[in-house]
Design a protein around this motif. Sequence first.
Motif, mmCIF file in Angstrom:
data_model
loop_
_atom_site.group_PDB
_atom_site.id
_atom_site.type_symbol
_atom_site.label_atom_id
_atom_site.label_comp_id
_atom_site.label_asym_id
_atom_site.label_seq_id
_atom_site.Cartn_x
_atom_site.Cartn_y
_atom_site.Cartn_z
ATOM 1 N N GLY A 146 -22.030 -20.670 -24.326
ATOM 2 C CA GLY A 146 -23.430 -21.016 -25.024
ATOM 3 C C GLY A 146 -24.042 -19.932 -25.566
ATOM 4 N N THR A 147 -23.223 -18.774 -25.671
ATOM 5 C CA THR A 147 -23.917 -17.418 -26.413
ATOM 6 C C THR A 147 -23.156 -17.214 -27.495
ATOM 7 N N ASN A 148 -23.565 -16.240 -28.378
ATOM 8 C CA ASN A 148 -22.702 -15.722 -29.716
ATOM 9 C C ASN A 148 -21.844 -14.693 -29.211
ATOM 10 N N ALA A 149 -20.794 -14.491 -29.815
ATOM 11 C CA ALA A 149 -19.688 -13.374 -29.579
ATOM 12 C C ALA A 149 -19.234 -13.261 -30.991
ATOM 13 N N ALA A 150 -18.688 -11.950 -30.773
ATOM 14 C CA ALA A 150 -17.951 -11.468 -32.155
ATOM 15 C C ALA A 150 -16.767 -12.057 -32.745
ATOM 16 N N LEU A 151 -16.736 -12.333 -33.845
ATOM 17 C CA LEU A 151 -15.496 -12.814 -34.317
ATOM 18 C C LEU A 151 -14.627 -11.665 -34.532
ATOM 19 N N PRO A 152 -13.154 -12.026 -34.025
ATOM 20 C CA PRO A 152 -12.306 -10.779 -33.963
ATOM 21 C C PRO A 152 -12.131 -10.168 -35.258
ATOM 22 N N THR A 153 -11.715 -8.872 -35.303
ATOM 23 C CA THR A 153 -11.060 -8.225 -36.252
ATOM 24 C C THR A 153 -9.623 -7.662 -36.017
ATOM 25 N N ALA A 154 -9.174 -7.598 -34.762
ATOM 26 C CA ALA A 154 -7.702 -7.267 -34.811
ATOM 27 C C ALA A 154 -6.708 -8.244 -35.265
ATOM 28 N N ALA A 155 -5.837 -7.422 -35.961
ATOM 29 C CA ALA A 155 -4.818 -8.090 -36.838
ATOM 30 C C ALA A 155 -4.247 -9.393 -36.468
ATOM 31 N N LEU A 161 -22.929 -27.727 -31.567
ATOM 32 C CA LEU A 161 -23.424 -28.127 -30.326
ATOM 33 C C LEU A 161 -24.510 -27.195 -29.719
ATOM 34 N N GLY A 162 -25.041 -26.143 -30.480
ATOM 35 C CA GLY A 162 -26.092 -25.306 -30.267
ATOM 36 C C GLY A 162 -27.214 -25.831 -30.602
ATOM 37 N N VAL A 163 -27.157 -27.068 -31.244
ATOM 38 C CA VAL A 163 -28.394 -27.611 -31.979
ATOM 39 C C VAL A 163 -28.727 -28.989 -31.328
ATOM 40 N N SER A 164 -27.364 -29.791 -31.264
ATOM 41 C CA SER A 164 -27.705 -31.344 -30.861
ATOM 42 C C SER A 164 -26.044 -31.495 -30.291
ATOM 43 N N LEU A 167 -13.187 -28.966 -29.255
ATOM 44 C CA LEU A 167 -13.573 -27.313 -29.486
ATOM 45 C C LEU A 167 -14.265 -26.753 -28.540
ATOM 46 N N ALA A 168 -15.143 -27.333 -27.741
ATOM 47 C CA ALA A 168 -15.680 -26.601 -26.609
ATOM 48 C C ALA A 168 -14.656 -26.482 -25.749
#
Length: 290
Positions: free
Chosen positions: A84-93, A164-167, A180-181
Motif C-alpha cells: 500500500g505504499t509507493n516504491a521505485a519503478l526499477p531501472t535495472a536492465a 486501488l489507492g483511491v477506490s 494485479l494486487a
Amino acid sequence: ATTATTAGATSNTINGTANLGIVIKGVVKAYKLANGVQGAQLGQAATTSSTGAFSIDVGAYTGPVVLVLSNPNSNATFLNEATGTNAALPTAAANSTVSSVLASVAANQPAAITPLTDIVANAAMNSAKNGSTMAAAITNSSKLVANSFGLNGVDLLQTVPTDLGVSAGTGSAAKYAGVLAGLAKVAAANTTTTTVKNATGAGGKLIAQTKAYASAMFNAKGKPQLPATLTAGDKFSVLKTKIAAPAAGTLKTPAVVAAPTGTTYAGNTYYYVFQSYQDADANVDYMERG
C-alpha cells in the motif's frame, strides 16, 4: 483525440494508463509493430501523470502498436499493492520495462500497460514472429492470459484497472486491479524463484514475477505450454483449459502443485495450479497435461 492536420490527414491519439499499481513519472513510448518486431517510434514519449495516465499522438498511423513503459530518469514510482505504499519503478536492465500491445489504433484509443499486458505482448510478438498474423496473435494471447487469471471476458489491453489507492471500484476494472494486487503479493512473498528472489526492490520483483509467469505460460514461439517439470511447491497461474468445478470431493484446489502427480477427470489429466487472489467465482482452474 482526432484533429485535422495537413492535407486533410487525421491524428490519432493513444490515451492510456500504466498500472502496476499506478505508475507516476514513468516514460511511455509507442512503436510500430509488424510481424512481431518492434519498429520505428511513433510520436513523442509521454510521462505518466499522478493517476498513471499518458497520451501519445501517433499521427495518421492506424496499425499494430507496442507500448513500452520504462524509468529512464530514475524518478518514477508505482503503488506497491503488496504494502500500500509507493516504491521505485526499477531501472535495472533485466527488469526495467513493461509492455503492452494494440492490434490497431483509432481516435481516442484506450490502452492499458500492466503486468498482464506484458505477458500478452511477449507471447503475441513471439507468436507473430512464427507465422501468426499480428492481430490474431494479440487477440489469442490476450484471451488466454485473461482466462488464466480468472478475468474471462475482460479486455486486458484496453480496460483501465481501478486505482486501488483511491477506490475499491466495481466490475471488470476492479477485478483486474485485484489480480494485479495479487501478483504484487505473490512477488513479494516469492523466495523460491531465483529471478524473483534476486531482483532488486519491489518493482524489480514484480516485473521478474511477471516474466516468470510468461515463461511458464508460453514457449519461445508464443504457444501455450506446460512447464518442463512440476515439483512440490511450484506455483503457476497457467492453464490450457478451464473447467467447471467437479462434484465435491472429486478434486481439491491447493495453492501449490502437489508433487508432480495429476488427477484424471473426464478422461483428461489435470495438475493443480495456483489461483489468483481475486478469483471470486466458483470455478476451479486446472492445467491440462495432454
